[in-house]
Write a protein that holds these residues in place. Structure first.
Motif, PDB file in Angstrom:
ATOM      1  N   TYR A  88      -2.276  18.680  -6.556  1.00  0.00           N
ATOM      2  CA  TYR A  88      -1.822  17.331  -6.904  1.00  0.00           C
ATOM      3  C   TYR A  88      -1.329  16.596  -5.654  1.00  0.00           C
ATOM      4  O   TYR A  88      -0.500  17.116  -4.900  1.00  0.00           O
ATOM      5  N   ALA A  89      -1.825  15.399  -5.460  1.00  0.00           N
ATOM      6  CA  ALA A  89      -1.390  14.589  -4.310  1.00  0.00           C
ATOM      7  C   ALA A  89      -0.645  13.369  -4.818  1.00  0.00           C
ATOM      8  O   ALA A  89      -1.178  12.625  -5.660  1.00  0.00           O
ATOM      9  N   PHE A  90       0.570  13.164  -4.332  1.00  0.00           N
ATOM     10  CA  PHE A  90       1.307  11.941  -4.662  1.00  0.00           C
ATOM     11  C   PHE A  90       0.918  10.901  -3.629  1.00  0.00           C
ATOM     12  O   PHE A  90       1.381  10.903  -2.490  1.00  0.00           O
ATOM     13  N   GLY A  91       0.035  10.018  -4.058  1.00  0.00           N
ATOM     14  CA  GLY A  91      -0.565   9.019  -3.174  1.00  0.00           C
ATOM     15  C   GLY A  91      -1.861   8.621  -3.849  1.00  0.00           C
ATOM     16  O   GLY A  91      -2.526   9.485  -4.433  1.00  0.00           O
ATOM     17  N   PRO A  92      -2.221   7.345  -3.819  1.00  0.00           N
ATOM     18  CA  PRO A  92      -3.413   6.908  -4.545  1.00  0.00           C
ATOM     19  C   PRO A  92      -4.717   7.383  -3.902  1.00  0.00           C
ATOM     20  O   PRO A  92      -4.764   7.670  -2.708  1.00  0.00           O
ATOM     21  N   HIS A  93      -5.744   7.448  -4.736  1.00  0.00           N
ATOM     22  CA  HIS A  93      -7.089   7.715  -4.227  1.00  0.00           C
ATOM     23  C   HIS A  93      -7.530   6.549  -3.348  1.00  0.00           C
ATOM     24  O   HIS A  93      -6.985   5.436  -3.443  1.00  0.00           O
ATOM     25  N   ALA A  94      -8.547   6.807  -2.520  1.00  0.00           N
ATOM     26  CA  ALA A  94      -8.992   5.793  -1.549  1.00  0.00           C
ATOM     27  C   ALA A  94      -9.365   4.483  -2.250  1.00  0.00           C
ATOM     28  O   ALA A  94      -9.080   3.389  -1.755  1.00  0.00           O
ATOM     29  N   GLU A  95      -9.970   4.591  -3.419  1.00  0.00           N
ATOM     30  CA  GLU A  95     -10.395   3.390  -4.137  1.00  0.00           C
ATOM     31  C   GLU A  95      -9.183   2.511  -4.478  1.00  0.00           C
ATOM     32  O   GLU A  95      -9.210   1.294  -4.285  1.00  0.00           O
ATOM     33  N   GLN A  96      -8.132   3.141  -4.969  1.00  0.00           N
ATOM     34  CA  GLN A  96      -6.948   2.350  -5.343  1.00  0.00           C
ATOM     35  C   GLN A  96      -6.129   1.933  -4.127  1.00  0.00           C
ATOM     36  O   GLN A  96      -5.469   0.892  -4.149  1.00  0.00           O
ATOM     37  N   ALA A  97      -6.171   2.759  -3.074  1.00  0.00           N
ATOM     38  CA  ALA A  97      -5.451   2.408  -1.845  1.00  0.00           C
ATOM     39  C   ALA A  97      -6.042   1.159  -1.178  1.00  0.00           C
ATOM     40  O   ALA A  97      -5.430   0.586  -0.277  1.00  0.00           O
ATOM     41  N   ARG A  98      -7.227   0.739  -1.664  1.00  0.00           N
ATOM     42  CA  ARG A  98      -7.800  -0.510  -1.114  1.00  0.00           C
ATOM     43  C   ARG A  98      -6.861  -1.689  -1.308  1.00  0.00           C
ATOM     44  O   ARG A  98      -6.984  -2.701  -0.626  1.00  0.00           O
ATOM     45  N   ILE A  99      -5.928  -1.556  -2.222  1.00  0.00           N
ATOM     46  CA  ILE A  99      -4.950  -2.623  -2.390  1.00  0.00           C
ATOM     47  C   ILE A  99      -4.192  -2.860  -1.081  1.00  0.00           C
ATOM     48  O   ILE A  99      -3.682  -3.938  -0.823  1.00  0.00           O
ATOM     49  N   GLU A 100      -4.133  -1.822  -0.239  1.00  0.00           N
ATOM     50  CA  GLU A 100      -3.592  -1.988   1.112  1.00  0.00           C
ATOM     51  C   GLU A 100      -4.678  -2.030   2.176  1.00  0.00           C
ATOM     52  O   GLU A 100      -4.597  -2.839   3.109  1.00  0.00           O
ATOM     53  N   THR A 101      -5.687  -1.174   2.041  1.00  0.00           N
ATOM     54  CA  THR A 101      -6.585  -0.955   3.173  1.00  0.00           C
ATOM     55  C   THR A 101      -7.674  -2.020   3.304  1.00  0.00           C
ATOM     56  O   THR A 101      -8.360  -2.068   4.310  1.00  0.00           O
ATOM     57  N   ASP A 102      -7.809  -2.857   2.269  1.00  0.00           N
ATOM     58  CA  ASP A 102      -8.820  -3.918   2.308  1.00  0.00           C
ATOM     59  C   ASP A 102      -8.180  -5.204   1.770  1.00  0.00           C
ATOM     60  O   ASP A 102      -8.016  -5.376   0.568  1.00  0.00           O
ATOM     61  N   LYS A 103      -7.801  -6.082   2.699  1.00  0.00           N
ATOM     62  CA  LYS A 103      -7.047  -7.273   2.283  1.00  0.00           C
ATOM     63  C   LYS A 103      -7.902  -8.263   1.497  1.00  0.00           C
ATOM     64  O   LYS A 103      -7.366  -9.065   0.740  1.00  0.00           O
ATOM     65  N   GLN A 104      -9.219  -8.193   1.667  1.00  0.00           N
ATOM     66  CA  GLN A 104     -10.081  -9.032   0.817  1.00  0.00           C
ATOM     67  C   GLN A 104      -9.996  -8.542  -0.618  1.00  0.00           C
ATOM     68  O   GLN A 104      -9.817  -9.320  -1.557  1.00  0.00           O
ATOM     69  N   PHE A 105     -10.120  -7.211  -0.762  1.00  0.00           N
ATOM     70  CA  PHE A 105     -10.009  -6.635  -2.102  1.00  0.00           C
ATOM     71  C   PHE A 105      -8.644  -6.987  -2.712  1.00  0.00           C
ATOM     72  O   PHE A 105      -8.562  -7.351  -3.900  1.00  0.00           O
ATOM     73  N   GLN A 106      -7.589  -6.868  -1.900  1.00  0.00           N
ATOM     74  CA  GLN A 106      -6.224  -7.118  -2.395  1.00  0.00           C
ATOM     75  C   GLN A 106      -6.102  -8.495  -3.042  1.00  0.00           C
ATOM     76  O   GLN A 106      -5.617  -8.639  -4.168  1.00  0.00           O
ATOM     77  N   ARG A 107      -6.590  -9.515  -2.337  1.00  0.00           N
ATOM     78  CA  ARG A 107      -6.452 -10.871  -2.874  1.00  0.00           C
ATOM     79  C   ARG A 107      -7.413 -11.116  -4.041  1.00  0.00           C
ATOM     80  O   ARG A 107      -7.040 -11.779  -5.014  1.00  0.00           O
ATOM     81  N   GLU A 108      -8.622 -10.564  -3.940  1.00  0.00           N
ATOM     82  CA  GLU A 108      -9.579 -10.767  -5.041  1.00  0.00           C
ATOM     83  C   GLU A 108      -9.122 -10.045  -6.300  1.00  0.00           C
ATOM     84  O   GLU A 108      -9.262 -10.554  -7.417  1.00  0.00           O
ATOM     85  N   PHE A 109      -8.524  -8.876  -6.108  1.00  0.00           N
ATOM     86  CA  PHE A 109      -7.961  -8.133  -7.244  1.00  0.00           C
ATOM     87  C   PHE A 109      -6.825  -8.931  -7.891  1.00  0.00           C
ATOM     88  O   PHE A 109      -6.734  -9.038  -9.122  1.00  0.00           O
TER      89      PHE A 109
END
Ligand code: AMP
Ligand code: GLY
Length: 428
Positions: free
Chosen positions: A90-111
């Motif tokens: 178990y990892a406490f930390g989001p999967h890469a797809e959900q971490a896009r809320i930080e790692t991809d600012k285009q995704f963040q705003r479009e989301f």
């Protein structure tokens, strides 16, 4: 049964996580550097880059980790949570797809737009630097220009604040990035709220104010964060309970739209004349903000992590009614031309009542060496922010030569400036 926890990351944030877990868990840690503070608390540490998902999984299996905590965004972006979960850890930390809320600012705003998350500034996205630059040249209002990917907090330029519009245009055109977000400049006071999220539950922690700019008086380039403070309650002196609640509602809206999100959700807010707006989301604890929040968390951090893992409701959190001030000591020249690789001496005794967190330093056989990032943090606590500031300032004698810090973080004068700013914005 004692839980075995693997901590990923070797900065000040992770030293704070290690300290919060060390009494309750058998701790192992891996990072690209050897952090002497973490090494002292852990049964063993390994030098493994934070992005090396396969090596981290191998190490987690070798030490028999029952769960893992991921500190840095680089590990989230590299899919370390996905890889650990695939291996049954178990990892406490989001999967890469959900971490896009930080790692991809285009995704963040479009989301934010598609999920109707409140507090989103007006924005445009671009997949070509020249198109972004042309847009910045043409708009008639101030903007923040942001490379879409991770830049360690150093990629954003704000017109009318740090740079002129012409400088922002040149910056975008000359950059190596293709993907950009250009958004409305938000004016106000920034604050952070970090929340533990798992199993659809969200537990928010007290607000913290970070100081991004390198020099006193909020001058100079942006950094990873030069220091931060929190108050004795969940709010800060320049904000109301309603502002805090509004910000938490925004975090709640993110989790409602991303029900599988697990880990820390970090909201960076601007308290504007119209209330809190979202500067950005991060998918992890803040650094330095974790050094304010975890030392006052009275609920055992391990209980939060095991509840998250076991599918239980997260425990309600309790915090000591204590103000905190964190000051980061950084290599001379940081962030533009940092003096990495210098040996430093740290006199831990002189930290007094403050807590010292080692950050991006590397311990080798014959001493402690700087890297090109922040070196160590001291956190003072007290019944007031001013008392906590005094304790942190006194402790900085421990920082030794070759390091610099912002003396104004948490001082009464700077806090008053924040209050006056918001009063003026609100026209009170
Ligand atoms: P970020 O990497 O998105 O956290 O941005 C770094 C810093 O740039 C923030 O902490 C803010 O100080 C500033 N910033 C980012 N976006 C905006 C915005 N829309 N308006 C004003 N300042 C911003
Ligand atoms: N303190 C800013 C960050 O952690 O991103």
């Amino acid at each position: 049964m004692t839980e075995t926890v693997l901590l990923i990351g070797g900065g000040g944030r992770e030293h704070a996580v290690a300290r919060a877990l060390a009494d309750d868990a058998e701790l192992y840690a891996c990072a690209s550097n050897r952090n002497p503070g973490i090494a002292r608390l852990a049964a063993e540490t390994a030098e493994i880059p934070e992005e090396s998902a396969d090596e981290i999984v191998d190490y987690a299996e070798r030490v028999g980790a029952d769960l893992a905590v991921i500190g840095p965004e680089s590990a989230l972006a590299a899919g370390v949570a996905d890889a650990l979960d695939d291996a049954g850890i178990y990892a406490f930390g989001p999967h890469a797809e959900q971490a896009r809320i930080e790692t991809d600012k285009q995704f963040q705003r479009e989301f934010m737009t598609s999920a109707s998350v409140p507090g989103c500034p007006g924005f445009e996205t671009f997949d070509d630097a020249d198109a972004a630059a042309d847009y910045v040249a043409a708009v008639d209002h101030d903007v923040a220009v942001k490379p879409a990917g991770l830049t360690g907090g150093k990629g954003v330029r704000v017109t009318g604040d740090q740079v002129t519009a012409a400088e922002a245009v040149d910056y975008v055109r000359q950059s190596d990035y293709d993907e950009w977000v250009v958004e409305e400049r938000l004016v106000g006071e920034e604050f952070t709220i970090q929340a533990f999220v798992a199993n659809g539950a969200l537990r928010a922690t007290p607000a913290v104010q970070d100081h991004k700019r390198a020099y006193e008086g909020d001058e100079g380039p942006n950094t990873g964060g030069m220091g931060s403070y929190s108050d004795t309650t969940r709010t800060l002196p320049f904000m109301t309970e309603k502002d805090y609640d509004r910000a938490v509602e925004i975090l709640r809206a993110v989790v409602d739209a991303m029900p599988d999100y697990e880990g820390v959700l970090y909201g960076q807010f601007m308290l504007t004349a119209d209330g809190p707006k979202v500067v950005e989301f991060n998918a992890r604890f803040g650094d330095p903000e974790a050094t304010n929040t975890l030392p006052t968390l009275e609920t055992p951090l391990l209980d939060v992590l095991t509840a998250a893992r076991d599918g239980d409701s997260l425990p309600e959190l309790s915090f000591a009614p204590t103000a905190t001030v964190c000051k980061y000591a950084v290599p001379e020249g940081y962030p533009t031309d940092p003096d990495g690789g210098s040996r430093i001496t740290v006199d831990e005794e002189s930290a007094g009542g403050a807590t010292l967190f080692y950050a991006s330093v590397d311990e080798r056989d014959n001493g402690i060496y700087t890297t090109t990032s922040r070196s160590l943090a001291v956190v003072g606590t007290g019944e007031t922010i001013a008392a906590a500031e005094a304790e942190a300032s006194n402790a900085l004698a421990a920082a030794g030569d070759g390091l610099r810090y912002r003396s104004d973080v948490g001082t009464a004068a700077l806090v008053q400036r924040r209050i006056d700013h918001v009063t003026e914005l609100r026209g009170e």
